[in-house]
Enzyme design. Sequence first.
Site, PDB file in Angstrom:
ATOM      1  N   ASP A 154      38.425  53.777  43.524  1.00 41.46           N
ATOM      2  CA  ASP A 154      37.373  53.116  44.291  1.00 41.46           C
ATOM      3  C   ASP A 154      36.187  54.062  44.413  1.00 41.46           C
ATOM      4  OD1 ASP A 154      36.105  51.239  45.786  1.00 41.46           O
ATOM      5  OD2 ASP A 154      37.369  51.441  47.556  1.00 41.46           O
ATOM      6  N   HIS A 227      35.471  41.527  39.790  1.00 40.86           N
ATOM      7  CA  HIS A 227      34.750  42.196  40.873  1.00 40.86           C
ATOM      8  C   HIS A 227      33.698  43.151  40.310  1.00 40.86           C
ATOM      9  CE1 HIS A 227      33.991  44.072  44.708  1.00 40.86           C
ATOM     10  NE2 HIS A 227      34.280  45.257  44.199  1.00 40.86           N
TER      11      HIS A 227
END
Length: 361
Positions: A154, A227
């Site tokens: 992330d 995403h």
Amino acid sequence: MAEGDRIPLDAQSVDAPLSRFAVFLVVTVDASDSALEQVRDVVTEIDDLIKTVGFRDLAAHLSCVVGIGSTLWDRLSPRARPSELHPFPVIAGARHTAPSTPGDLLFHIRADRADLVFEFERLLLDSLRGAVTVASETQGFRYFDARDVLGFVDGTANPVGAELAGAVLIGDEDPDFAGGSYVVVQKYLHDLDTWAKLSTEEQEAVIGRTKLDNVELDDAPGPQFAHKTLSTIDDGHGGELDILRDNMPFGRPGHGEFGTYFIGYSRALWVIERMLERMFIGEPAGFHDRILDVSTALTGTTFFVPSRPVLVGLADGDDGGDDEADAGEPAAPPASAALDAADESLGIGSLRRSASERTTS
């Protein structure tokens, strides 16, 4: 501030390094004048509190960014306001909704020691007692090699180095508030049971990257669901308009609670709003970000992060704006209108930052 400049010393520490621990504290301010003045005293002296707590271990890099919501900004500084500042809008897609939730102040507290974060928050809330109500408090932590609890790295697509300021800090387009930034926060809960039923290949298709080594996957033909793709905003010249994310995982396994706290800093608020529109509504509409099928947004709030001189100036009601500014000046146009003018105003190119330095949605 010229594009490409490094973060200036008079900006708040939005560029603080990825920390091991963080607290995302959102509060609302009571309506009384006494509460407003108490808050004014605390936020304008926040650097003193950072020094008071942080001196115990300077290598732990304690920092706190203060963000001010639209309604509170008008109370603290009624004669001038940042051009894009407005409350977070509800973003409703066919299947998923990004809610708008209350918040007058955001305190983004970071350090490499949990005890420093704890002590800072304790003293901060003591100083605000009687003037504020806690709306949301989330304790985040670094998870392995900067992964979220879904198991993916992330933080890959953040701006880095000299490119950071151009993506994050307001410049000549709003000179009274140059050096400031906009920040949006959202708290997402993940359905890990449903996520675990997907194969690794299916999970990678949802995220748009490989799980093990974080390699970006090519877009599939047709409308996009990944995403990675829907959270990327094109600048109209073949590049990308970047934001700075400092997301962190949070969780309470005993309560079955697992999530990601999204926090995004940007020079232009409409960029984050456009990103969220693409995720929740889709482009074209109806083709939403598939991560939302396992991740539910519980909160959504927008703040303005003033530069240090503007923040300190609020002690005297000096917001850095023009003395002749019209207190009734209308708010900035919505994200969709600002998008049309983007190519002529920002000119921010495609920027990247390594996952080890920063986190991303």
